[in-house]
Scaffold this motif. Structure first.
Motif, PDB file in Angstrom:
ATOM      1  N   VAL A  28       0.826  -1.216   0.000  1.00 39.20           N
ATOM      2  CA  VAL A  28       0.000   0.000   0.000  1.00 39.20           C
ATOM      3  C   VAL A  28       0.857   1.262   0.000  1.00 39.20           C
ATOM      4  O   VAL A  28       0.699   2.139  -0.852  1.00 39.20           O
ATOM      5  N   GLU A  29       1.773   1.374   0.951  1.00 43.26           N
ATOM      6  CA  GLU A  29       2.594   2.587   1.044  1.00 43.26           C
ATOM      7  C   GLU A  29       3.495   2.735  -0.180  1.00 43.26           C
ATOM      8  O   GLU A  29       3.704   3.840  -0.673  1.00 43.26           O
ATOM      9  N   ARG A  32       1.623   4.274  -3.168  1.00 45.08           N
ATOM     10  CA  ARG A  32       1.088   5.632  -3.095  1.00 45.08           C
ATOM     11  C   ARG A  32       1.949   6.541  -3.968  1.00 45.08           C
ATOM     12  O   ARG A  32       3.177   6.443  -3.954  1.00 45.08           O
ATOM     13  N   TYR A  49      -9.133   6.519  -2.365  1.00 49.25           N
ATOM     14  CA  TYR A  49      -8.071   5.508  -2.395  1.00 49.25           C
ATOM     15  C   TYR A  49      -8.729   4.144  -2.602  1.00 49.25           C
ATOM     16  O   TYR A  49      -9.604   3.745  -1.823  1.00 49.25           O
ATOM     17  N   VAL A  51      -7.879   0.264  -2.807  1.00 48.99           N
ATOM     18  CA  VAL A  51      -6.845  -0.742  -2.533  1.00 48.99           C
ATOM     19  C   VAL A  51      -7.233  -2.025  -3.256  1.00 48.99           C
ATOM     20  O   VAL A  51      -8.216  -2.676  -2.906  1.00 48.99           O
ATOM     21  N   LYS A  64      -6.272  -1.725   9.060  1.00 46.21           N
ATOM     22  CA  LYS A  64      -5.177  -0.776   9.317  1.00 46.21           C
ATOM     23  C   LYS A  64      -5.276   0.442   8.405  1.00 46.21           C
ATOM     24  O   LYS A  64      -5.210   1.589   8.862  1.00 46.21           O
ATOM     25  N   TYR A  65      -5.469   0.207   7.110  1.00 46.17           N
ATOM     26  CA  TYR A  65      -5.433   1.317   6.159  1.00 46.17           C
ATOM     27  C   TYR A  65      -6.734   2.089   6.090  1.00 46.17           C
ATOM     28  O   TYR A  65      -6.750   3.243   5.669  1.00 46.17           O
ATOM     29  N   LYS A  66      -7.831   1.471   6.517  1.00 44.40           N
ATOM     30  CA  LYS A  66      -9.091   2.214   6.577  1.00 44.40           C
ATOM     31  C   LYS A  66      -8.994   3.364   7.578  1.00 44.40           C
ATOM     32  O   LYS A  66      -9.725   4.350   7.487  1.00 44.40           O
ATOM     33  N   THR A  68      -6.159   5.142   8.077  1.00 46.16           N
ATOM     34  CA  THR A  68      -5.194   6.152   7.642  1.00 46.16           C
ATOM     35  C   THR A  68      -5.489   6.743   6.266  1.00 46.16           C
ATOM     36  O   THR A  68      -5.000   7.828   5.949  1.00 46.16           O
ATOM     37  N   LEU A  69      -6.241   6.040   5.443  1.00 46.76           N
ATOM     38  CA  LEU A  69      -6.588   6.541   4.107  1.00 46.76           C
ATOM     39  C   LEU A  69      -8.087   6.811   4.056  1.00 46.76           C
ATOM     40  O   LEU A  69      -8.888   5.915   4.309  1.00 46.76           O
ATOM     41  N   CYS A  72     -11.507   5.340   1.656  1.00 48.96           N
ATOM     42  CA  CYS A  72     -10.755   4.184   1.174  1.00 48.96           C
ATOM     43  C   CYS A  72     -11.712   3.014   0.938  1.00 48.96           C
ATOM     44  O   CYS A  72     -12.576   2.746   1.772  1.00 48.96           O
TER      45      CYS A  72
END
Length: 249
Positions: A28-29, A32, A49, A51, A64-66, A68-69, A72
């Motif tokens: 993911v990172e 970006r 975003y 994914v 985790k990414y939900k 921070t992004l 998403c």
């Protein structure tokens, strides 16, 4: 060629009502593209975003990414997972942005081979955007009508300016397995970054010496040089192919 790609991307940002930035669930990172994020922010247009390839990771990654992004959406074009949620999110963001007409133009952005055309095909329900495992397959903007509300603008993949990380690009699939230099070293990096998944896929024991692991896989698969020695270069390329196809997870 890259300059031309950026001209295309800039035009898509100008023409679109809503933008999607596609990210690989396994990286993911790494996928970006801050240049694109800045350009979209300056345009003041909604950015979602997306994914992709979420079938290749566990639910913990999604959670985790939900956080921070935002916004998403996790999707799997292969399993048609998340496509309804993505359509709903596109309509929500278009409504927030007060898009004045019924047909919403959606720009699809991201690294080469991150799954843009596959996503569009899954949203439409049939194959419209051309796809390939080899990166750089989409050459210009393709306009694809998903339904009576959404028109996708599919772009060629774009690598951030001056980024020249061949290992990262091999992981993502931006550099396809047929062109990877020293594929055995790339696979050693892959095994260090994602412990045990290569060994699990090929059903071999986990060793401290990763080169020995590649040799064991090569011998098991009968990928040998003349004289019976393991061909680690050819085996490394085959492992990289399996990774880029999403077979290893």
């Amino acid at each position: 060629m890259v300059k031309n790609f950026w001209q295309i991307v800039n035009k898509v940002i100008d023409d679109a009502d809503v933008l999607l930035l596609l990210l690989d669930a396994r990286l993911v990172e790494e996928t970006r593209n801050r240049e694109i994020e800045k350009k979209v922010a300056l345009s003041k247009k909604p950015l979602i975003y997306v994914v992709t390839k979420c079938d290749l990771v566990g639910k913990d990654v999604a959670e985790k990414y939900k956080k921070t992004l935002n916004p998403c959406v996790f999707v799997s074009a292969k399993e048609f997972h998340g496509t309804t949620k993505l359509r709903d999110r596109i309509l929500i963001e278009a409504n927030k942005a007060k898009v004045p007409y019924k047909a919403i133009r959606v720009g699809v952005l991201g690294y080469p081979n991150v799954g843009k055309s596959s996503l569009i095909n899954s949203m439409k329900g049939k194959k419209s955007a051309s796809t390939s495992i080899l990166s750089g397959h989409t050459k210009g903007v393709q306009k694809i009508k998903a339904d009576n509300r959404i028109l996708f603008l599919d772009t060629p993949g774009v690598i951030p300016y001056k980024e020249n990380d061949r290992v990262k690009h091999a992981f993502i699939g931006t550099l396809d397995f047929t062109k990877a230099k020293d594929p055995d070293l790339i696979i050693i990096d892959l095994m260090n970054k994602f412990p045990n998944i290569v060994e699990h896929y090929y059903d071999v024991e986990v060793r401290e010496d990763k080169e020995e692991t590649i040799e064991e896989i090569a011998k098991k698969r009968n990928i040998l040089k003349k004289g019976g020695e393991a061909d680690v270069i050819r085996m490394g390329r085959m492992i990289l192919c399996d990774w880029q196809k999403g077979n290893i997870k």
